[in-house]
Design an enzyme around this catalytic site. Structure first.
Site, PDB file in Angstrom:
ATOM      1  N   ASP A  23       0.808  -1.138  -0.187  1.00  0.00           N
ATOM      2  CA  ASP A  23      -0.200  -0.123   0.048  1.00  0.00           C
ATOM      3  C   ASP A  23       0.992   1.294  -0.152  1.00  0.00           C
ATOM      4  OD1 ASP A  23      -1.511   1.942   0.541  1.00  0.00           O
ATOM      5  OD2 ASP A  23      -2.266   1.277   2.324  1.00  0.00           O
ATOM      6  N   LYS A  87       2.590  11.336  -3.206  1.00  0.00           N
ATOM      7  CA  LYS A  87       1.389  10.509  -3.970  1.00  0.00           C
ATOM      8  C   LYS A  87       0.319  11.615  -4.794  1.00  0.00           C
ATOM      9  CE  LYS A  87      -2.172   6.882  -3.515  1.00  0.00           C
ATOM     10  NZ  LYS A  87      -2.484   6.119  -2.483  1.00  0.00           N
ATOM     11  N   GLU A 187      -7.224   0.199  -4.842  1.00  0.00           N
ATOM     12  CA  GLU A 187      -7.346   0.210  -3.116  1.00  0.00           C
ATOM     13  C   GLU A 187      -8.524  -0.313  -2.768  1.00  0.00           C
ATOM     14  OE1 GLU A 187      -6.079   4.301  -2.252  1.00  0.00           O
ATOM     15  OE2 GLU A 187      -3.900   3.784  -2.959  1.00  0.00           O
ATOM     16  N   ASP A 211     -12.991   5.410   2.477  1.00  0.00           N
ATOM     17  CA  ASP A 211     -11.505   5.459   2.738  1.00  0.00           C
ATOM     18  C   ASP A 211     -11.056   6.884   3.140  1.00  0.00           C
ATOM     19  OD1 ASP A 211      -8.674   5.681   2.870  1.00  0.00           O
ATOM     20  OD2 ASP A 211      -8.416   4.445   0.970  1.00  0.00           O
TER      21      ASP A 211
END
Ligand code: ADP
Ligand code: MG
Length: 618
Positions: A23, A87, A187, A211
């Site tokens: 992850d 990211k 994800e 999330d």
């Protein structure tokens, strides 16, 4: 039947070699594997430490790089050389992120308008993929240290909404870290797998994955049926997460103390320090009712009640996103069978309760929300390793597929990493008057010029009826069926003339060849962009010369001698510029020619229109 491309997932895997799940998060990253004995997914951690590695990279004055908890310390003392949230920059150009540039405490630069962003740390510049590769390298080393075996293969997760450029950047990061990235997994799909959803062929469910991480909020609605995950819709906020909660707590404390936020901005070290206190308070309040701490001689206080009041607007925002995701998917709340909680921030009790209340069912939160995505990635890795044969998996195209267009450019119809089966189509037209045939050449690869890619097949669409250039409408469609066979079809839409071909690659690419092609595309990205710009400029220049020539021939009598001479000179200059490798020069000469021809072209057009009007009875 032969297949196009190769299945990188199953092609050359040795069963014994470990494949890890990673992850790669905005805030935290971690590695998980399937435990060889228990067969259960586990997050890797050193004795007595956390499995989470903060996604932070620090560069010191002499070029040493540290990653994780160690690097996080420097957020306070050396914000310029301490890179976080990389990211957010993956696969982005400066244009994409310029509105949020102020949210980075380090320097984000763009060295040209088309190029991807770079980050400055010390005297060096790094691409987001390079920065991410430092995090991946750290994870790889950790895993190797814990497992006492080399780790070379990985599955890496990305948000469901990541586009091809962002997925590509993630893959590149893996490559740079020395990892063979077997698959990029969404994800929410990974999180679902960690909850055991989709592991049985008969599973047929609609899942909402909520999330809330450190900096981003994602809601994804997935449909799983027959072992296939389909993303129905995604929504969210790329600037909403735990960091905002921390910031809101800081704001609350400042208000209480009567200190302005501007004053905070002036003392960056103090700002970072108090932010860390706010995060500690938030985490503490997930299990306790009051937080109290002495900081810089002041007492920082906050109750759970106040905390919940402060974060309510954020919670409401996420629920609005959930409602929008449902709307986009054309679903009612009742259609959701399972709600899965992901991300450290979903540990906040108010958030779990609010999401449960919204969907009208208790949420699934039994798997550690920090680890759930990595655990799911490990499950996916295990499936790819061939250890879980019951699960059906969708294949992906390992390289982009496209056709050759003017000037030898590659026009991609199906980008790499696309799901199979897949289809795509695009319209093209003829370049010349009366053109009766069109050659369709099919290529595979990531480079901008077809000569650098791999030719798979070519065929001619013939018998196009005679018509002026640009009028024919040729639709080229690509269809990859479930077996991975590509069918390319070309059809002239005005006449219905069509031709198709089934493409069977002579031989599949080996992993090494595939790797080389991908590496080449990374190494040559800059050069490719420049070449493409030049080829495009030349094509435009040639077309301008052709149309100008035609226009003059048709309207010679309406153009003055002086105009004709100026035009001829400008055409000659443009023609000459086409022979040189300078796109700006071509643009300048094209503009000059346009500048000369525009006045008489307009004059002639206006005259034609007024004649047409006169002829008409009103
Ligand atoms: P990402 O996916 O963005 O990398 P994570 O899922 O690791 O992020 O979540 C990190 C966020 O979770 C941080 O903002 C952190 O403060 C928050 N967090 C971790 N534990 C808790 C907790 N017990 N209560 C509230 N927030 C938490
Ligand atoms: Mg995450």
């Amino acid at each position: 039947m032969a297949k196009i491309g190769i299945n990188i997932a199953t092609g050359s895997l040795q069963k014994e070699e470990i494949i890890v799940g990673i992850d790669l998060g905005t805030t935290n990253s971690l590695v998980a594997i399937i435990h060889p004995e228990t067969k259960q997914p586990v997050a890797l951690k050193e004795h007595n430490s956390s499995s989470l590695v903060p996604s932070v990279v620090h560069f010191d004055a002499v070029g040493n790089i540290t990653v994780g908890e160690e690097a996080k310390k420097y957020l306070v003392t050396e914000p310029h050389n301490t890179i976080f949230s990389v990211k957010r920059l993956m696969g982005k150009s400066y244009n994409d992120i310029k509105d949020n540039a102020s949210s980075f405490s380090y320097k984000v630069i763009d060295d040209s308008n088309q190029a991807m962003v770079k980050v400055q740390a010390g005297t060096k510049f790094y691409s987001p993929a390079e920065l991410s590769s430092f995090i991946l390298k750290e994870l790889k080393q950790r895993a190797e240290h814990i497992l006492k075996t080399p780790v070379n293969k990985a599955v890496i997760t990305v948000p469901a909404y990541f586009n091809d450029a962002q997925r590509q950047a993630t893959r590149d990061a893996g490559k740079l870290a020395g990892l063979d990235v077997l698959r990029i997994v969404n994800e929410p799909t990974a999180a679902s797998l960690a909850y055991g959803l989709g592991l049985h062929k008969e599973d047929d469910k609609t899942i909402a994955v909520y999330d809330l991480g450190g900096g981003t909020f994602d809601i994804s609605l997935l449909k799983i049926s027959g072992g296939i995950f389909e993303v129905l819709s995604t929504n969210g906020d790329t600037y909403l997460g735990g960091d905002d909660i921390d910031h809101a707590i800081v704001k609350h404390w400042l208000q209480q103390a009567g200190v302005s936020e501007a004053a905070l901005q002036e003392n960056k070290k103090f700002a970072q320090g108090i932010r860390l206190q706010a995060e500690a308070a938030k985490i503490f309040l997930s299990e306790n009712d009051n937080f109290e701490k002495l900081f810089n001689g002041d007492k920082l206080l906050i109750s759970r009640q106040t905390f919940e009041k402060i974060i309510q607007p954020f919670v409401d925002k996420t629920l609005t996103c959930c409602a929008n995701a449902l709307k986009d998917a054309g679903l009612k709340k009742e259609a959701i069978d399972v709600v899965v909680m992901v991300g450290g921030s979903t540990r906040v009790p108010l958030i779990k309760e609010s999401v449960g209340a919204f969907f009208g069912r208790p949420v699934n939160d039994s798997v550690n929300p920090d680890e759930v995505v990595a655990l799911g990635a490990a499950i996916q890795a295990d499936i790819l390793a061939g250890n879980n044969k019951d699960v059906l998996l969708l294949d992906i195209t390992p390289l982009s597929l496209g056709i050759e267009t003017m000037g030898g450019l590659m026009d991609v119809l199906i980008p790499r990493n696309s799901k199979i089966p897949n289809k795509a189509s695009r319209q093209y037209t003829t370049q010349k008057d009366g053109q009766s045939g069109m050659k369709i050449s099919v290529y595979q690869g990531e480079r901008d010029m077809v000569k650098d890619n791999r030719k798979l097949a070519a065929f001619n669409l013939t018998n196009i009826p005679s018509m002026p250039a640009g009028l024919a409408k040729v639709e080229v469609s690509f269809l990859i069926n479930a077996d991975g066979i590509l069918v390319v079809k070309a059809k002239e839409l005005r006449s219905g003339v069509e031709q198709s071909i089934e493409v069977k690659a002579q031989q599949d690419l080996t992993d090494a060849e595939l790797e080389k092609m991908l590496l080449d595309s990374i190494t040559n990205a800059k050069e490719d962009i420049a070449t493409r710009a030049l080829v495009e400029a030349r094509t435009e220049g040639e077309q301008l010369l052709e149309t100008t020539e035609k226009f003059i021939q048709k309207n010679t009598s309406h153009i003055t001698k002086e105009e004709l001479m100026q035009t001829a000179a400008a055409m000659q200059a443009l023609q000459l510029s086409l022979t040189m490798d300078d796109k700006d020069l071509i643009h300048t000469k094209a503009e000059a020619l346009n500048g000369i021809s525009r006045p008489y072209a307009e004059r002639i057009m206006d005259a034609a229109i007024s004649i047409a009007m006169k002829g008409k009875a009103v």
